[in-house]
Design a protein around this motif. Structure first.
Motif, PDB file in Angstrom:
ATOM      1  N   VAL A   3      -0.199  -0.910  -4.920  1.00  0.00           N
ATOM      2  CA  VAL A   3       0.789  -0.810  -5.990  1.00  0.00           C
ATOM      3  C   VAL A   3       1.610  -2.091  -6.018  1.00  0.00           C
ATOM      4  O   VAL A   3       1.631  -2.864  -5.056  1.00  0.00           O
ATOM      5  CB  VAL A   3       1.712   0.421  -5.822  1.00  0.00           C
ATOM      6  CG1 VAL A   3       0.911   1.704  -5.694  1.00  0.00           C
ATOM      7  CG2 VAL A   3       2.633   0.255  -4.626  1.00  0.00           C
ATOM      8  N   ILE A   4       2.295  -2.308  -7.138  1.00  0.00           N
ATOM      9  CA  ILE A   4       3.154  -3.485  -7.292  1.00  0.00           C
ATOM     10  C   ILE A   4       4.581  -3.085  -6.950  1.00  0.00           C
ATOM     11  O   ILE A   4       5.134  -2.141  -7.517  1.00  0.00           O
ATOM     12  CB  ILE A   4       3.071  -4.049  -8.714  1.00  0.00           C
ATOM     13  CG1 ILE A   4       1.637  -4.531  -9.013  1.00  0.00           C
ATOM     14  CG2 ILE A   4       4.050  -5.210  -8.894  1.00  0.00           C
ATOM     15  CD1 ILE A   4       1.428  -5.011 -10.433  1.00  0.00           C
ATOM     16  N   ASP A  64       2.665   8.981 -16.246  1.00  0.00           N
ATOM     17  CA  ASP A  64       1.314   9.310 -15.775  1.00  0.00           C
ATOM     18  C   ASP A  64       0.830   8.210 -14.830  1.00  0.00           C
ATOM     19  O   ASP A  64       1.301   7.071 -14.866  1.00  0.00           O
ATOM     20  CB  ASP A  64       0.352   9.505 -16.943  1.00  0.00           C
ATOM     21  CG  ASP A  64       0.241   8.293 -17.862  1.00  0.00           C
ATOM     22  OD1 ASP A  64       1.005   7.319 -17.678  1.00  0.00           O
ATOM     23  OD2 ASP A  64      -0.595   8.310 -18.777  1.00  0.00           O
ATOM     24  N   TRP A  65      -0.129   8.555 -13.976  1.00  0.00           N
ATOM     25  CA  TRP A  65      -0.517   7.646 -12.892  1.00  0.00           C
ATOM     26  C   TRP A  65      -1.996   7.803 -12.552  1.00  0.00           C
ATOM     27  O   TRP A  65      -2.522   8.919 -12.541  1.00  0.00           O
ATOM     28  CB  TRP A  65       0.325   7.932 -11.659  1.00  0.00           C
ATOM     29  CG  TRP A  65       0.157   6.929 -10.553  1.00  0.00           C
ATOM     30  CD1 TRP A  65      -0.589   7.069  -9.422  1.00  0.00           C
ATOM     31  CD2 TRP A  65       0.733   5.611 -10.488  1.00  0.00           C
ATOM     32  NE1 TRP A  65      -0.510   5.934  -8.645  1.00  0.00           N
ATOM     33  CE2 TRP A  65       0.298   5.017  -9.281  1.00  0.00           C
ATOM     34  CE3 TRP A  65       1.579   4.889 -11.334  1.00  0.00           C
ATOM     35  CZ2 TRP A  65       0.686   3.734  -8.898  1.00  0.00           C
ATOM     36  CZ3 TRP A  65       1.948   3.618 -10.948  1.00  0.00           C
ATOM     37  CH2 TRP A  65       1.517   3.051  -9.749  1.00  0.00           C
ATOM     38  N   TYR A  66      -2.634   6.662 -12.290  1.00  0.00           N
ATOM     39  CA  TYR A  66      -4.037   6.619 -11.853  1.00  0.00           C
ATOM     40  C   TYR A  66      -4.096   6.145 -10.407  1.00  0.00           C
ATOM     41  O   TYR A  66      -3.303   5.285  -9.996  1.00  0.00           O
ATOM     42  CB  TYR A  66      -4.842   5.664 -12.732  1.00  0.00           C
ATOM     43  CG  TYR A  66      -4.981   6.107 -14.173  1.00  0.00           C
ATOM     44  CD1 TYR A  66      -6.112   6.811 -14.595  1.00  0.00           C
ATOM     45  CD2 TYR A  66      -3.990   5.829 -15.114  1.00  0.00           C
ATOM     46  CE1 TYR A  66      -6.248   7.217 -15.915  1.00  0.00           C
ATOM     47  CE2 TYR A  66      -4.120   6.231 -16.438  1.00  0.00           C
ATOM     48  CZ  TYR A  66      -5.252   6.923 -16.830  1.00  0.00           C
ATOM     49  OH  TYR A  66      -5.385   7.334 -18.140  1.00  0.00           O
ATOM     50  N   THR A  67      -5.045   6.683  -9.662  1.00  0.00           N
ATOM     51  CA  THR A  67      -5.243   6.191  -8.299  1.00  0.00           C
ATOM     52  C   THR A  67      -6.034   4.882  -8.297  1.00  0.00           C
ATOM     53  O   THR A  67      -6.104   4.206  -7.280  1.00  0.00           O
ATOM     54  CB  THR A  67      -5.966   7.236  -7.430  1.00  0.00           C
ATOM     55  OG1 THR A  67      -7.179   7.642  -8.068  1.00  0.00           O
ATOM     56  CG2 THR A  67      -5.074   8.453  -7.215  1.00  0.00           C
ATOM     57  N   ARG A  68      -6.626   4.517  -9.441  1.00  0.00           N
ATOM     58  CA  ARG A  68      -7.200   3.183  -9.607  1.00  0.00           C
ATOM     59  C   ARG A  68      -6.070   2.221  -9.985  1.00  0.00           C
ATOM     60  O   ARG A  68      -5.180   2.583 -10.746  1.00  0.00           O
ATOM     61  CB  ARG A  68      -8.254   3.173 -10.719  1.00  0.00           C
ATOM     62  CG  ARG A  68      -9.497   3.994 -10.446  1.00  0.00           C
ATOM     63  CD  ARG A  68     -10.368   4.083 -11.707  1.00  0.00           C
ATOM     64  NE  ARG A  68      -9.774   4.974 -12.706  1.00  0.00           N
ATOM     65  CZ  ARG A  68     -10.139   5.008 -13.980  1.00  0.00           C
ATOM     66  NH1 ARG A  68     -11.080   4.176 -14.440  1.00  0.00           N
ATOM     67  NH2 ARG A  68      -9.580   5.859 -14.816  1.00  0.00           N
ATOM     68  N   ASN A  69      -6.123   0.999  -9.472  1.00  0.00           N
ATOM     69  CA  ASN A  69      -5.058   0.065  -9.825  1.00  0.00           C
ATOM     70  C   ASN A  69      -5.332  -0.583 -11.177  1.00  0.00           C
ATOM     71  O   ASN A  69      -6.351  -0.324 -11.820  1.00  0.00           O
ATOM     72  CB  ASN A  69      -4.835  -0.976  -8.719  1.00  0.00           C
ATOM     73  CG  ASN A  69      -5.969  -1.988  -8.623  1.00  0.00           C
ATOM     74  OD1 ASN A  69      -6.922  -1.964  -9.400  1.00  0.00           O
ATOM     75  ND2 ASN A  69      -5.854  -2.891  -7.666  1.00  0.00           N
ATOM     76  N   HIS A  70      -4.422  -1.441 -11.605  1.00  0.00           N
ATOM     77  CA  HIS A  70      -4.497  -1.996 -12.958  1.00  0.00           C
ATOM     78  C   HIS A  70      -5.731  -2.865 -13.173  1.00  0.00           C
ATOM     79  O   HIS A  70      -6.240  -2.937 -14.293  1.00  0.00           O
ATOM     80  CB  HIS A  70      -3.231  -2.801 -13.268  1.00  0.00           C
ATOM     81  CG  HIS A  70      -3.067  -4.041 -12.446  1.00  0.00           C
ATOM     82  ND1 HIS A  70      -2.647  -4.020 -11.135  1.00  0.00           N
ATOM     83  CD2 HIS A  70      -3.273  -5.350 -12.741  1.00  0.00           C
ATOM     84  CE1 HIS A  70      -2.591  -5.244 -10.661  1.00  0.00           C
ATOM     85  NE2 HIS A  70      -2.968  -6.082 -11.618  1.00  0.00           N
ATOM     86  N   THR A  71      -6.225  -3.521 -12.125  1.00  0.00           N
ATOM     87  CA  THR A  71      -7.417  -4.359 -12.312  1.00  0.00           C
ATOM     88  C   THR A  71      -8.641  -3.496 -12.586  1.00  0.00           C
ATOM     89  O   THR A  71      -9.491  -3.854 -13.416  1.00  0.00           O
ATOM     90  CB  THR A  71      -7.657  -5.257 -11.081  1.00  0.00           C
ATOM     91  OG1 THR A  71      -7.770  -4.441  -9.911  1.00  0.00           O
ATOM     92  CG2 THR A  71      -6.505  -6.227 -10.894  1.00  0.00           C
ATOM     93  N   THR A  80       0.846  -1.186   0.000  1.00  0.00           N
ATOM     94  CA  THR A  80       0.000   0.000   0.000  1.00  0.00           C
ATOM     95  C   THR A  80       0.884   1.239   0.000  1.00  0.00           C
ATOM     96  O   THR A  80       1.818   1.351   0.791  1.00  0.00           O
ATOM     97  CB  THR A  80      -0.921   0.026   1.230  1.00  0.00           C
ATOM     98  OG1 THR A  80      -1.777  -1.126   1.187  1.00  0.00           O
ATOM     99  CG2 THR A  80      -1.792   1.272   1.229  1.00  0.00           C
ATOM    100  N   ALA A  81       0.607   2.139  -0.934  1.00  0.00           N
ATOM    101  CA  ALA A  81       1.354   3.388  -1.035  1.00  0.00           C
ATOM    102  C   ALA A  81       0.387   4.508  -1.364  1.00  0.00           C
ATOM    103  O   ALA A  81      -0.757   4.258  -1.784  1.00  0.00           O
ATOM    104  CB  ALA A  81       2.448   3.286  -2.095  1.00  0.00           C
ATOM    105  N   SER A  82       0.838   5.746  -1.178  1.00  0.00           N
ATOM    106  CA  SER A  82      -0.017   6.912  -1.447  1.00  0.00           C
ATOM    107  C   SER A  82       0.747   7.947  -2.264  1.00  0.00           C
ATOM    108  O   SER A  82       0.970   9.078  -1.809  1.00  0.00           O
ATOM    109  CB  SER A  82      -0.490   7.528  -0.125  1.00  0.00           C
ATOM    110  OG  SER A  82      -1.121   6.576   0.701  1.00  0.00           O
ATOM    111  N   GLY A  90       2.753  -0.310 -11.235  1.00  0.00           N
ATOM    112  CA  GLY A  90       4.138  -0.330 -10.766  1.00  0.00           C
ATOM    113  C   GLY A  90       4.901  -1.529 -11.269  1.00  0.00           C
ATOM    114  O   GLY A  90       4.707  -2.003 -12.390  1.00  0.00           O
ATOM    115  N   GLY A  91       5.810  -2.056 -10.439  1.00  0.00           N
ATOM    116  CA  GLY A  91       6.618  -3.214 -10.820  1.00  0.00           C
ATOM    117  C   GLY A  91       7.745  -2.890 -11.771  1.00  0.00           C
ATOM    118  O   GLY A  91       8.398  -3.791 -12.291  1.00  0.00           O
TER     119      GLY A  91
END
Length: 586
Positions: free
Chosen positions: A48-49, A167-174, A38-40, A137-138
């Motif tokens: 995040v991965i 670029d980054w979303y606060t929703r994860n990849h799923t 978990t990260a913010s 991530g990853g």
């Protein structure tokens, strides 16, 4: 003591029998545990991965011709593959980490990658290649240094700094995957990260309080090599440092003609090295900025990555407005002209002693021509899909290279069209039939409304031309046939074309795709299959002993044996023997 001597002699005997050679290229070993944390990064807790508990993951730092061994432990709740973007897996697409070449690593399993960074130098990165996982991530940097006997075409920098932007979303990849599966767009990202961190609070209205930002500390008067990678989802970014010049020196394994830029557009999947001299006064810190390109700036203003360049003798915090992005609202050729200015340094040595420029690509006869056209997403069988030349690629249940190894039929079709289809779009596992030792011209025509970045695994190709409009046969008269940059990732602007030339000397099955994750996920890719008609281990390594099985070959997969999770090759065994001998005789 007698036992130690006896055991030592026994090991020497074993080493001699196995052909021990102390001149073999060295091995370097990494252990990667892939897990969720978990990260913010934008102030909102999210999944995040991470690799080894870190986001972004650790840097792989090796030297030309090193043998790299990466043992991966998958602690995610889904399959994973790691892809080594830009690393030319010479003779070994088995290690490329893409679904067309490798079966995925199941949850709770180990799998060991082993490959050689043969005759390569430069700045690259790795990332998880399945199902938009990179959007969570990853990823991490991958550096290949020159061997000491090969000079670099600039003074040795005082330090090496990795900068990962995206670029980054606060929703994860799923969640992003579900949106695409439902036929929706991903929409505007929530921000731009720099080294996994959100923006410095340069504006109290646009940037909320409590977000951790990246600070890069430097010494005044020193020159640093900055390796900058766009590891994002789909947004081209402009990179700049307040009041500092960026001297471009290398891109994805090729030294460039050294030119100063006040800023440079870095498209999704691309990597650049800059030499930056810390020649400003220390009255304050300076902004490092990565901002979105080719978008409505007023709407995207909050989607800006900001880090801090901190001199050790700085007297205050960075303040005031950010340095301006390129002002090309009415000049769509600015970014393209900038891209055209990036040229190969043909007088510099590469990973080998011979000069890079000794490869005269402009005088080689082209043997195959492919026009790959992409368009905005279409609907096929009720699903939103993206296409190349009218074909939306479907990954096979059994990887292509594995199907070839076991002579399976009907896994894929070797019929990818050399020109775009004129009929309705199709969903197919259609592959390009590349001719071993041929020279392929690929015309990338972008009829979409946004920039697409294309990448080919296993190769560095020559970027010889780009322009707006439709490519025609007459366009060949504009090609750069002398010092076009050799790289593995290139942008194609909307309503424009880019041409690359590829010398097909690396046997295997290699992915050709867009790096924009949404378009890639929806089918904008294919593979190039290159087979030496005279099969031998000199042009392609045999299938590794630890190969995974899936699809039609699932029955061949044995249960995970933890005791053999890390494969040990003959060379690895030699290194172990050397280590034991050193211990015994010290």
């Amino acid at each position: 003591m007698a036992f130690r001597w006896f055991f030592g002699l026994l090991l020497i005997h074993i080493a001699l029998l196995s052909g021990l050679c102390f001149a073999d290229d060295p091995f370097v070993f990494y252990n990667f545990e892939i897990s969720y944390i978990t990260a913010s990064p934008l102030g909102v807790p999210q999944q995040v991965i991470a690799i080894n508990g870190k986001f972004p993951g650790p840097t792989i730092n090796v030297t030309t011709n090193n043998n790299v061994v990466v043992n991966v432990r998958n602690k995610l709740d889904e399959n994973v593959l790691l892809h080594w973007s830009g690393i030319q897996q010479r003779r070994s697409s088995w290690q490329d980490g893409l679904p067309g070449t490798n079966c995925p690593i199941p949850p709770k399993w180990n799998w060991t990658y082993q490959f050689q960074v043969k005759d390569q130098i430069g700045s690259f990165f790795y990332f998880p290649s399945l199902n938009l996982q990179r959007a969570s991530g990853g990823f991490g940097s991958f550096i290949i240094n020159n061997r000491p006997i090969i000079p670099i075409p600039f003074a040795t920098p005082d330090g090496d700094i990795v900068i990962l932007i995206g670029d980054w979303y606060t929703r994860n990849h799923t969640a992003l995957r579900k949106a695409l599966d439902a036929g929706k767009d991903l929409g505007m990202p929530d921000g731009v990260l720099i080294n996994g961190k959100g923006p410095y609070r340069y504006n109290t209205t646009l940037v909320p309080d409590g977000i951790d930002h990246e600070t890069i500390e430097v010494h005044p008067g020193k020159t640093y090599r900055l390796r900058v990678h766009n590891v994002g989802t789909s947004t081209s970014l402009n990179f700049r440092i307040q009041n500092h010049n960026l001297l471009l020196a290398e891109s994805e394994g090729s030294y460039t003609v050294q030119q100063n830029y006040t800023s440079l557009d870095i498209h999704v999947g691309q990597s650049f090295s800059f030499l930056v001299t810390m020649d400003q006064n220390a009255s304050s810190d300076y902004y490092i900025v990565a901002s979105a390109r080719f978008v409505n700036q007023s709407q995207w203003q909050r989607v800006t990555g900001v880090a801090i360049l901190h001199y050790t003798n700085s007297k205050g915090k960075a303040a005031g407005p950010l340095p301006d992005p390129p002002n090309d609202e009415y000049d769509k050729t600015f970014s393209m002209n900038q891209a055209r200015s990036i040229r190969w340094n043909v007088s510099a040595s590469g990973a080998r002693p011979n000069p890079q420029g000794s490869f005269r690509y402009g005088s080689i006869n082209v043997t195959q021509v492919y026009v790959l056209r992409n368009k905005p997403p279409v609907t096929i069988n009720g699903k939103k899909r993206t296409t190349l030349s009218g074909i939306s690629f479907v990954n096979p249940a059994t990887p292509i290279r594995l199907a070839d190894q076991y002579k399976l039929k009907r896994v894929y079709k070797l019929d990818f069209p050399s020109k775009p289809l004129t009929g309705p779009p199709q969903m197919e596992t259609s592959v390009i039939n590349g001719t071993y030792r041929g020279f392929m011209e690929v015309i990338l025509q972008n009829n979409d409304t946004k920039v697409q970045t294309y990448h080919m695994s296993g190769y560095a190709f020559f970027v010889v031309g780009m322009d707006y409009g439709e490519w025609t046969e007459n366009s060949r008269g504009t090609y750069n046939k002398w010092d076009g940059i050799a790289r593995s990732t290139v942008q194609v602007y909307p309503g424009a074309w880019t041409v690359i030339l590829i010398s097909l000397d690396n046997v295997g099955v290699w992915n050709l795709r867009t790096e924009n994750l949404d378009s890639w996920y929806l089918g904008q890719e294919t593979y190039v299959r290159i087979v030496n008609p005279e099969a031998n281990n000199k042009t392609e390594f045999p299938m590794p002993d630890n190969a995974l099985f899936c699809g039609a070959l699932s029955k061949l997969q044995k249960p995970q044996d933890i005791s053999s999770a890390t494969s040990i090759t003959g060379k690895s065994l030699k290194l172990i023997i050397i280590g034991v001998l050193v211990f015994l005789f010290l």
